[in-house]
Design an enzyme around this catalytic site. Structure first.
Site, mmCIF file in Angstrom:
data_model
loop_
_atom_site.group_PDB
_atom_site.id
_atom_site.type_symbol
_atom_site.label_atom_id
_atom_site.label_comp_id
_atom_site.label_asym_id
_atom_site.label_seq_id
_atom_site.Cartn_x
_atom_site.Cartn_y
_atom_site.Cartn_z
ATOM 1 N N CYS A 400 -5.810 -1.033 -1.566
ATOM 2 C CA CYS A 400 -5.608 -0.189 -2.758
ATOM 3 C C CYS A 400 -6.744 0.791 -2.968
ATOM 4 O O CYS A 400 -6.603 1.733 -3.745
ATOM 5 C CB CYS A 400 -5.418 -1.076 -3.986
ATOM 6 S SG CYS A 400 -3.696 -1.534 -4.226
ATOM 7 N N LYS A 403 -5.703 4.420 -2.360
ATOM 8 C CA LYS A 403 -4.605 5.038 -3.099
ATOM 9 C C LYS A 403 -5.077 6.272 -3.869
ATOM 10 O O LYS A 403 -6.268 6.480 -4.099
ATOM 11 C CB LYS A 403 -3.969 4.016 -4.041
ATOM 12 C CG LYS A 403 -3.302 2.881 -3.268
ATOM 13 C CD LYS A 403 -2.244 2.182 -4.063
ATOM 14 C CE LYS A 403 -1.454 1.229 -3.164
ATOM 15 N NZ LYS A 403 -0.320 0.633 -3.866
ATOM 16 N N ASP A 424 5.907 1.351 -15.356
ATOM 17 C CA ASP A 424 5.889 -0.086 -15.142
ATOM 18 C C ASP A 424 5.729 -0.399 -13.666
ATOM 19 O O ASP A 424 5.844 0.478 -12.796
ATOM 20 C CB ASP A 424 7.176 -0.704 -15.683
ATOM 21 C CG ASP A 424 7.139 -0.858 -17.198
ATOM 22 O OD1 ASP A 424 6.167 -1.456 -17.684
ATOM 23 O OD2 ASP A 424 8.067 -0.357 -17.874
ATOM 24 N N ASP A 425 5.492 -1.672 -13.375
ATOM 25 C CA ASP A 425 5.235 -2.082 -12.001
ATOM 26 C C ASP A 425 6.455 -1.931 -11.103
ATOM 27 O O ASP A 425 6.320 -1.724 -9.902
ATOM 28 C CB ASP A 425 4.752 -3.538 -11.992
ATOM 29 C CG ASP A 425 3.416 -3.672 -12.698
ATOM 30 O OD1 ASP A 425 2.397 -3.331 -12.086
ATOM 31 O OD2 ASP A 425 3.397 -4.088 -13.871
ATOM 32 N N ASP A 441 5.900 -0.933 -1.986
ATOM 33 C CA ASP A 441 4.454 -0.744 -1.892
ATOM 34 C C ASP A 441 4.027 -0.928 -0.444
ATOM 35 O O ASP A 441 4.716 -1.600 0.348
ATOM 36 C CB ASP A 441 3.715 -1.738 -2.784
ATOM 37 C CG ASP A 441 2.438 -1.131 -3.382
ATOM 38 O OD1 ASP A 441 1.864 -0.241 -2.727
ATOM 39 O OD2 ASP A 441 2.047 -1.540 -4.477
ATOM 40 N N ASP A 464 4.310 -6.733 -7.928
ATOM 41 C CA ASP A 464 5.041 -5.849 -8.840
ATOM 42 C C ASP A 464 6.265 -6.545 -9.435
ATOM 43 O O ASP A 464 6.624 -6.301 -10.591
ATOM 44 C CB ASP A 464 5.478 -4.591 -8.092
ATOM 45 C CG ASP A 464 4.316 -3.655 -7.781
ATOM 46 O OD1 ASP A 464 3.264 -3.794 -8.433
ATOM 47 O OD2 ASP A 464 4.464 -2.812 -6.888
ATOM 48 N N GLY A 514 14.484 -3.470 7.826
ATOM 49 C CA GLY A 514 13.227 -2.743 7.815
ATOM 50 C C GLY A 514 13.148 -1.733 8.928
ATOM 51 O O GLY A 514 14.126 -1.483 9.652
ATOM 52 N N HIS A 515 11.982 -1.139 9.090
ATOM 53 C CA HIS A 515 11.752 -0.122 10.102
ATOM 54 C C HIS A 515 10.359 -0.317 10.705
ATOM 55 O O HIS A 515 9.444 -0.814 10.041
ATOM 56 C CB HIS A 515 11.853 1.283 9.507
ATOM 57 C CG HIS A 515 13.210 1.633 8.997
ATOM 58 N ND1 HIS A 515 14.227 2.080 9.812
ATOM 59 C CD2 HIS A 515 13.734 1.565 7.746
ATOM 60 C CE1 HIS A 515 15.308 2.295 9.092
ATOM 61 N NE2 HIS A 515 15.040 1.986 7.827
ATOM 62 N N ASP A 599 0.181 -6.328 -12.784
ATOM 63 C CA ASP A 599 -0.726 -6.884 -11.776
ATOM 64 C C ASP A 599 -1.889 -5.916 -11.596
ATOM 65 O O ASP A 599 -1.734 -4.700 -11.662
ATOM 66 C CB ASP A 599 -0.009 -7.179 -10.462
ATOM 67 C CG ASP A 599 0.616 -5.954 -9.810
ATOM 68 O OD1 ASP A 599 0.963 -5.007 -10.552
ATOM 69 O OD2 ASP A 599 0.781 -5.946 -8.585
#
Length: 712
Positions: A400, A403, A424-425, A441, A464, A514-515, A599
């Site tokens: 983080c 970010k 909000d999360d 995320d 989250d 997913g990727h 969080d």
């Protein structure tokens, strides 16, 4: 053109953090082999140096002086450090199996795991005694024993040089404490038989001076909680240590490697019976030139081992031969700051010998502490304005800490049709009669271990959902791997997805898709859909009088920023990672009584509390001294080091007090704890959180002073 990083094509696995491997890592950091990815696996983030153990037991060195920090060394060498214990090796599939279930594949491997002085066949040993090897757990057990007071009764089993040194060190440490003490040294044969007679005589005299009672030609029959039974005699003992000989690791027997008395048999090149698998140090038996188990051989094996590992990784022959010396200088600690020396039959002793030994030991350890400083690449003479200020002499943080700052984020959202308030999360969706929450995320690389990175990213993304009081329902994964050979990419992806499935299964959900892609660096993210059992807990429900509850300590951003620069102690990093990968699922369920919850991640504790205040139109009082901190965070906060996002976070609360502890309120967290505004009538939730194993703390309260955060 910008310099391109070279992809990995071969995997080197170092099993154990012994002296040879520590030196190999240091030399690798000075000159690596492009294309080779290095992994070191050790049960602890540090590896104790055997030469300083007696001095540590006697009280001459603290624990930090004893330990080689493998985390710092690994960062310097560009290696990933896995804190774990290898319990199996498939030499055909080239896979190591760890005690926690992990499997790590390799192309070339080396084993340097030392020996154990455990005595599994001696009744009562496992329950009431501690082996002198491995050194780390033994040193920790002795430190705990020294915390007691009153008379001490100690027994050391094994009357060789190691047992004598340990006995003398313990007797000296107890004398320094002023505790009445009895120290017994028990040997089944003739004590000190491995020394020349003159040296043995001097060492016996030292034992007598320190009040150590020597029992020879005596078998230990049984160990009980407070005694050692030898023959018809019972020795009272509160602390029992096993220092008799050296046993190999039991898992060697299932590897298919040639063994000698259970130790890995190696030839003159230190290679085992399987090409590309080496062994060194005490766990190896040199078939061409057998020698006793002594760290001096491991130290001198390191340059030969490094050369031969590089040759095998390069697909080349031409291995070097290790030729051990006929004899070596033995410097034996005598408890106090004096030492006995022996070489080629010559014996000497005195305080000057201790100073010599101390100099040798400290010089060896300084090789792992005085590592060259890692710096940013030099800026070209011609560069865009502002580039030097942005880099500011330090690498961009991972997690983080990398970010975008809140001010820039909110401004961009407002200009593109969003709200000026932090959101909000997770997004709240209504699907039929159900309330769902959706969040995505991702994290750029913060540690080199793909498995740990995955756990961090998964817990971070789940945070989250849990912050809304919801339960995760399904997840998709988005994985970016650094460029590497397809074989290594497959290995890495297996580690990533194994960890991801495990974390999601623990959370009660599954990965449904997913990727993957390859890019400049590892980036791992998850999109998670959750179900709210009731009205989701948002940022806008806090009320004056609510108590602020935090479920995890803060400081992870600073610790991981320090780790990226090789400045964080390994124990601090390991402790931070344990907290960061702790599930918040149970805490979320307990905190469904909260009026508001979030969080704590990139904006820091103060920044996320500010988000609650802005959305709820309230203020807050934050009790600085009650905010729990990770081990090492306050020490690092006392330096100039800060995580990348720190300055922008702190600017959001310009009137916050100065100082290291206050600065940690603005430290960007990765996979941080839950911050909840709980009604005062529900404050017993703190006890329930603590009973569930969370280090939860009451850190402040909500006030009616809208938009104001008072830090007291």
């Amino acid at each position: 053109m910008q310099e391109m990083s070279l992809p990995y094509t071969r995997d080197l696995l170092l099993i154990g953090g012994g002296h040879s491997h520590a030196l190999v890592l240091r030399m690798w950091g000075m000159s690596d082999l492009p294309g080779a990815r290095v992994t070191v696996v050790n049960p602890e983030p540090t590896a104790p140096y055997s030469g300083m153990l007696p001095g540590h037991l006697a009280g001459h060195y603290d624990r930090r002086a004893l330990d080689i920090d493998l985390v710092q060394l690994g960062r310097f060498a560009g290696a990933r450090v896995v804190v774990g214990r290898v319990i199996g090796l498939d030499t055909e599939a080239r896979v190591a199996r760890l005690e926690d279930g992990r499997r790590i594949a390799f192309d070339v491997a080396s084993i340097d795991v030392g020996v154990t002085s455990d005595m599994p066949t001696l009744p009562g040993f496992a329950e009431h005694a501690v082996p002198a090897k491995p050194l780390g757990p033994f040193a920790s057990a002795w430190a705990r024993f020294l915390e007691d007071s009153g008379p001490a009764k100690v027994a050391v089993i094994g009357g060789g040089v190691a047992g004598a040194e340990i006995s003398l060190a313990m007797a000296h440490a107890l004398a320094l404490q002023g505790r009445p003490a009895e120290v017994h040294l028990v040997e089944r044969d003739r004590a000190l038989s491995g020394l020349p007679p003159r040296s043995a005589t001097h060492l016996r005299a030292a034992l007598a001076r320190m009040g150590v009672t020597v029992h020879e030609d005596t078998d230990v029959q049984k160990i009980t909680e407070n005694a050692v039974r030898i023959g018809d005699q019972v020795l009272e003992a509160d602390f029992v240590c096993g220092a008799a000989g050296a046993r190999p690791q039991e898992w060697f027997g299932d590897t298919g490697l040639n063994l000698q008395n259970g130790f890995v048999a190696v030839g003159p090149t230190l290679e085992s019976s399987v090409t590309g698998i080496f062994a060194t140090g005490d766990c190896a038996h040199m078939t061409a030139s057998p020698r006793p188990k002594a760290g001096v051989y491991a130290v001198r094996q390191a340059p030969v081992l490094l050369h031969n590992l590089r040759q095998r990784l390069s697909g080349k022959d031409g291995l070097k031969t290790y030729r051990p010396q006929r004899d070596y200088l033995k410097l034996i600690s005598l408890g106090e700051k004096a030492a006995l020396g022996d070489r080629f039959g010559m014996t000497f002793q005195g305080k000057w010998a201790w100073r010599w030994k101390d100099h040798i030991d400290r010089s060896f350890m300084n090789r792992f502490r005085d590592l060259p400083t890692m710096t940013q690449p030099a800026l070209p003479q011609a560069h865009a304005d502002g580039l030097a200020d942005l880099l500011a002499g330090k690498p961009l943080c991972g997690g983080c800490g990398a970010k975008v700052g809140q001010e820039a984020l909110m401004a961009a959202l407002a200009e593109t049709g969003g709200t000026a308030l932090p959101g909000d999360d997770a997004a709240v969706l209504t699907v039929g009669a159900e309330r769902m929450v959706l969040s995505t995320d991702h994290l750029r690389e913060i540690v080199r271990d793909p498995e740990v990175m995955t756990r961090l990213a998964a817990h971070h993304a789940l945070g989250d959902i849990w912050a809304m009081g919801a339960e995760p329902l399904s997840a998709t994964a988005n994985i970016v791997l650094p460029q590497m050979a397809s074989r290594l990419a497959g290995r890495t992806l297996r580690e990533v997805m194994s960890a991801a499935h495990e974390v999601m299964a623990e959370a009660g959900t599954t990965i449904v898709g997913g990727h993957t892609s390859q890019g400049a660096e590892m980036t791992i993210g998850f999109t998670i859909l959750g179900r709210a059992h009731d009205t989701p807990i948002t940022l806008d429900g806090a009320r004056p009088g609510d108590i602020l509850v935090l479920t995890k300590p803060v400081g992870s951003g600073l610790i991981m920023a320090a780790e990226m620069q090789g400045l964080a102690e390994g124990d601090w990093v390991a402790g931070a990672l344990r907290h960061m990968t702790r599930s918040q699922g149970a805490a979320s369920r307990l905190l469904r009584v909260a009026h508001a919850m979030t969080d704590v991640t990139g904006f820091g504790l103060a920044g996320h509390l500010r988000n609650i205040c802005l959305n709820s139109a309230v203020g807050a009082e934050l009790w600085l001294d009650d905010v729990p901190l990770l081990d090492g965070a306050l020490e690092l906060a006392g330096t100039d080091l800060r995580a990348s996002l720190f300055a922008e976070n702190r600017a959001l609360v310009p009137d916050a007090p100065a100082g290291p502890r206050a600065d940690l309120l603005f430290d960007p967290q990765t996979a941080g704890g839950l911050l909840a505004a709980v009604p005062e009538a529900e404050l017993d939730v703190l006890d329930r959180l603590r009973d569930a194993g969370y280090p939860a703390a009451e850190i402040g309260r909500i006030t009616d002073r809208v938009g104001q955060i008072s830090i007291v």
